[in-house]
Design a protein around this motif. Structure first.
Motif, PDB file in Angstrom:
ATOM      1  N   GLU A  62       0.798  -1.217   0.000  1.00 41.48           N
ATOM      2  CA  GLU A  62       0.000   0.000   0.000  1.00 41.48           C
ATOM      3  C   GLU A  62       0.833   1.271   0.000  1.00 41.48           C
ATOM      4  OE1 GLU A  62      -2.689  -0.219   3.251  1.00 41.48           O
ATOM      5  OE2 GLU A  62      -3.834  -1.888   2.404  1.00 41.48           O
ATOM      6  N   ASN A  63       2.087   1.223   0.467  1.00 44.25           N
ATOM      7  CA  ASN A  63       2.928   2.427   0.454  1.00 44.25           C
ATOM      8  C   ASN A  63       4.283   2.121  -0.170  1.00 44.25           C
ATOM      9  OD1 ASN A  63       4.947   1.688   2.672  1.00 44.25           O
ATOM     10  ND2 ASN A  63       3.022   1.500   3.784  1.00 44.25           N
ATOM     11  N   ARG A  64       5.007   3.181  -0.492  1.00 48.62           N
ATOM     12  CA  ARG A  64       6.248   3.056  -1.235  1.00 48.62           C
ATOM     13  C   ARG A  64       7.331   2.313  -0.461  1.00 48.62           C
ATOM     14  NH1 ARG A  64       8.097   2.280  -6.156  1.00 48.62           N
ATOM     15  NH2 ARG A  64      10.114   3.305  -6.557  1.00 48.62           N
ATOM     16  N   CYS A  65       7.448   2.589   0.830  1.00 48.75           N
ATOM     17  CA  CYS A  65       8.493   1.939   1.639  1.00 48.75           C
ATOM     18  C   CYS A  65       8.288   0.430   1.684  1.00 48.75           C
ATOM     19  CB  CYS A  65       8.506   2.523   3.050  1.00 48.75           C
ATOM     20  SG  CYS A  65       9.100   4.222   3.132  1.00 48.75           S
ATOM     21  N   GLU A  66       7.051   0.005   1.942  1.00 44.40           N
ATOM     22  CA  GLU A  66       6.763  -1.422   1.980  1.00 44.40           C
ATOM     23  C   GLU A  66       6.966  -2.056   0.606  1.00 44.40           C
ATOM     24  OE1 GLU A  66       2.860  -1.944   3.509  1.00 44.40           O
ATOM     25  OE2 GLU A  66       3.404  -1.436   5.577  1.00 44.40           O
ATOM     26  N   GLU A  67       6.643  -1.308  -0.450  1.00 45.96           N
ATOM     27  CA  GLU A  67       6.813  -1.826  -1.804  1.00 45.96           C
ATOM     28  C   GLU A  67       8.288  -2.065  -2.115  1.00 45.96           C
ATOM     29  OE1 GLU A  67       5.319  -3.507  -5.038  1.00 45.96           O
ATOM     30  OE2 GLU A  67       4.046  -2.467  -3.594  1.00 45.96           O
ATOM     31  N   LEU A  68       9.151  -1.144  -1.685  1.00 47.74           N
ATOM     32  CA  LEU A  68      10.583  -1.318  -1.895  1.00 47.74           C
ATOM     33  C   LEU A  68      11.111  -2.510  -1.088  1.00 47.74           C
ATOM     34  CD1 LEU A  68      11.834   2.383  -1.863  1.00 47.74           C
ATOM     35  CD2 LEU A  68      11.638   0.857  -3.836  1.00 47.74           C
ATOM     36  N   GLY A  69      10.550  -2.708   0.123  1.00 44.76           N
ATOM     37  CA  GLY A  69      10.928  -3.873   0.912  1.00 44.76           C
ATOM     38  C   GLY A  69      10.530  -5.156   0.221  1.00 44.76           C
ATOM     39  N   ASN A  96      10.168  -5.499  -3.023  1.00 43.00           N
ATOM     40  CA  ASN A  96      11.079  -5.620  -4.163  1.00 43.00           C
ATOM     41  C   ASN A  96      12.419  -6.202  -3.748  1.00 43.00           C
ATOM     42  OD1 ASN A  96       9.948  -2.505  -5.731  1.00 43.00           O
ATOM     43  ND2 ASN A  96       9.081  -4.556  -5.746  1.00 43.00           N
ATOM     44  N   ALA A  97      12.885  -5.823  -2.549  1.00 42.59           N
ATOM     45  CA  ALA A  97      14.159  -6.352  -2.039  1.00 42.59           C
ATOM     46  C   ALA A  97      14.058  -7.851  -1.773  1.00 42.59           C
ATOM     47  CB  ALA A  97      14.559  -5.611  -0.768  1.00 42.59           C
ATOM     48  N   VAL A  98      12.920  -8.291  -1.233  1.00 43.01           N
ATOM     49  CA  VAL A  98      12.712  -9.723  -0.997  1.00 43.01           C
ATOM     50  C   VAL A  98      12.718 -10.484  -2.315  1.00 43.01           C
ATOM     51  CG1 VAL A  98      11.052 -11.449  -0.192  1.00 43.01           C
ATOM     52  CG2 VAL A  98      11.440  -9.381   1.149  1.00 43.01           C
ATOM     53  N   LEU A  99      12.056  -9.933  -3.328  1.00 42.41           N
ATOM     54  CA  LEU A  99      12.060 -10.569  -4.649  1.00 42.41           C
ATOM     55  C   LEU A  99      13.468 -10.633  -5.230  1.00 42.41           C
ATOM     56  CD1 LEU A  99       8.912  -9.191  -6.524  1.00 42.41           C
ATOM     57  CD2 LEU A  99       9.251 -11.453  -5.539  1.00 42.41           C
ATOM     58  N   ALA A 100      14.252  -9.576  -5.011  1.00 41.41           N
ATOM     59  CA  ALA A 100      15.617  -9.547  -5.534  1.00 41.41           C
ATOM     60  C   ALA A 100      16.457 -10.676  -4.948  1.00 41.41           C
ATOM     61  CB  ALA A 100      16.262  -8.196  -5.229  1.00 41.41           C
ATOM     62  N   VAL A 101      16.266 -10.958  -3.657  1.00 45.15           N
ATOM     63  CA  VAL A 101      16.970 -12.078  -3.017  1.00 45.15           C
ATOM     64  C   VAL A 101      16.502 -13.397  -3.619  1.00 45.15           C
ATOM     65  CG1 VAL A 101      17.362 -13.311  -0.854  1.00 45.15           C
ATOM     66  CG2 VAL A 101      17.354 -10.812  -0.880  1.00 45.15           C
ATOM     67  N   MET A 102      15.198 -13.510  -3.833  1.00 46.99           N
ATOM     68  CA  MET A 102      14.649 -14.727  -4.412  1.00 46.99           C
ATOM     69  C   MET A 102      15.185 -14.962  -5.825  1.00 46.99           C
ATOM     70  SD  MET A 102      10.722 -15.598  -5.261  1.00 46.99           S
ATOM     71  CE  MET A 102      10.841 -14.511  -6.650  1.00 46.99           C
ATOM     72  N   TYR A 103      15.443 -13.865  -6.552  1.00 43.73           N
ATOM     73  CA  TYR A 103      15.936 -13.980  -7.926  1.00 43.73           C
ATOM     74  C   TYR A 103      17.353 -14.544  -7.993  1.00 43.73           C
ATOM     75  CZ  TYR A 103      12.050 -11.488 -10.166  1.00 43.73           C
ATOM     76  OH  TYR A 103      10.822 -11.134 -10.657  1.00 43.73           O
TER      77      TYR A 103
END
Length: 385
Positions: free
Chosen positions: A289-296, A298-305
């Motif tokens: 719902e907010n930008r900070c959580e969205e970036l978090g 995205n960071a989790v996805l980056a680790v998964m990648y």
């Protein structure tokens, strides 16, 4: 490749039913998408069995490391068991509290025992999914089935989501760790062949668990959207083989590189995550719902990648898959080449591991093409020349 779904805006974004004031749908017959069979109840059972298989062998390996006084390996193995379990249990408990407040979970009289098992985290979620599915199948009243269906899908999605993130925190690093240890031991652990057997089974269990969690999570997400056709059993099997083969090649490259270059692997993974994070941000995901959580997120996805690709937006995936797997192929090739040139020439698995990596990677891509061309639910995929 056609449109694919791997991600939902939120955990509670399951199929919604239009209800009248008394809580029952206006239509007497079940909608076409509300089709659940006994085989659907069997899938969570498979997931639960794989989870037990994975945890069991990981614990056995940890005991062996401790008994052989390899306390560093014991500590890491135990860490990759406990932390994911605690995190999944905590998240599961939190979601139960939120569900209770929002009254989004129907506590059927026959199923109250499942909710007493809340503290078991993932176990309770899988049991909840299994028993709700069985309840849906045996229910005779159409309105009751409609009311139950939303919660069947919700329980299945939450259980698979918990296991998916648990695998990213536990099974993936555990797999790299154990292959790394096997490579260093070359590969016998002294004369203890039972230890070798246990380590190999631990690696296989983690690989199966990670691959299956990806497939089962995507299946549950498609099930949760009425405009998406569910995966067939053939599609599930082919997609599992695709994920299994590609992840096996990736983990082998990471583990063998780490066996010689040690902590340089952290630099490789760090650079990989930074590049993937920038790429994911450019996709403009909308999970939170907010930008900070969205970036978090995205960071989790980056680790998964580091290990696999997970579609973050609901749109055609053809070009993103091409970009990701091209990048992974180049990175894996660099890692395997550096390992191959530095490894001892007489190492018995030097050639088999190098050749096996490429065989596994390209077989995985072949399964991916078969899935999208033959077994993808939309059946609208075409190859572009």
């Amino acid at each position: 490749m056609s449109e694919d779904v791997d991600c939902l805006p939120s955990a509670t974004s399951s199929r919604k039913l239009s209800l009248t004031e008394n809580g029952h749908d206006k239509v007497d017959a079940l909608p076409a998408y509300m089709k659940i069979t006994w085989l659907h109840a069997f899938l969570p059972f498979i997931s639960l069995s794989i989870y037990v298989y994975d945890i069991g062998y990981n614990i056995a390996v940890a005991v062996f490391h401790y008994s052989n006084k390899d306390y560093w390996y014991f500590g890491l193995t135990l860490t990759f068991i406990l932390i994911p379990t605690l995190v999944m249990t905590g998240i599961s408990w939190r979601w139960y509290v939120l569900d209770a407040r929002k009254q989004e979970i129907v506590q059927y009289k026959n199923l109250k025992l499942i909710f007493i098992l809340q503290r078991l985290g993932l176990f309770s979620r899988y049991l909840e999914s299994i028993f709700l599915t069985i309840y849906f199948i045996i229910a005779k009243d159409t309105s009751e089935k409609k009311e139950c269906y939303t919660f069947v899908v919700y329980a299945d999605t939450i259980a698979n989501k918990l296991r998916f993130f648990g695998c990213l925190m536990g099974s993936a690093p555990q797999l790299v760790l154990q292959i790394y240890i096997l490579a260093l031991q070359n590969p016998l652990y002294g004369d203890n062949r039972f230890m070798l057997f246990t380590q190999i089974n631990s690696c296989l269990a983690s690989l199966v668990s990670l691959s299956w969690s990806l497939v089962s999570y995507q299946r549950s997400l498609r099930l949760s959207l009425p405009n998406k056709v569910s995966l067939t059993w053939q599609g599930i099997a082919v997609q599992f083989l695709w994920r299994f083969s590609v992840i096996a090649a990736r983990v082998l490259a990471l583990a063998l590189f780490a066996a010689i270059y040690n902590w340089y692997i952290s630099i490789v993974c760090g650079v990989h995550c930074i590049i993937m994070f920038a790429w994911i941000v450019s996709m403009k995901t909308s999970f939170c719902e907010n930008r900070c959580e969205e970036l978090g997120y995205n960071a989790v996805l980056a680790v998964m990648y580091i290990f696999c690709y997970f579609n973050p937006v609901d749109s055609p995936t053809r070009y993103r898959y091409a970009i990701y797997y091209t990048f992974m192929f180049c990175e894996n090739t660099l890692l395997m080449t550096l390992w191959f040139t530095k490894a001892e020439p007489h190492l018995w698995y030097r050639i088999p591991a190098f050749v096996g990596h490429y065989m596994s990677f390209f077989i995985g891509l072949l399964y991916m093409l078969v899935y999208y061309l033959v077994y993808h639910p939309s059946k609208s995929c075409t190859l572009e020349i």
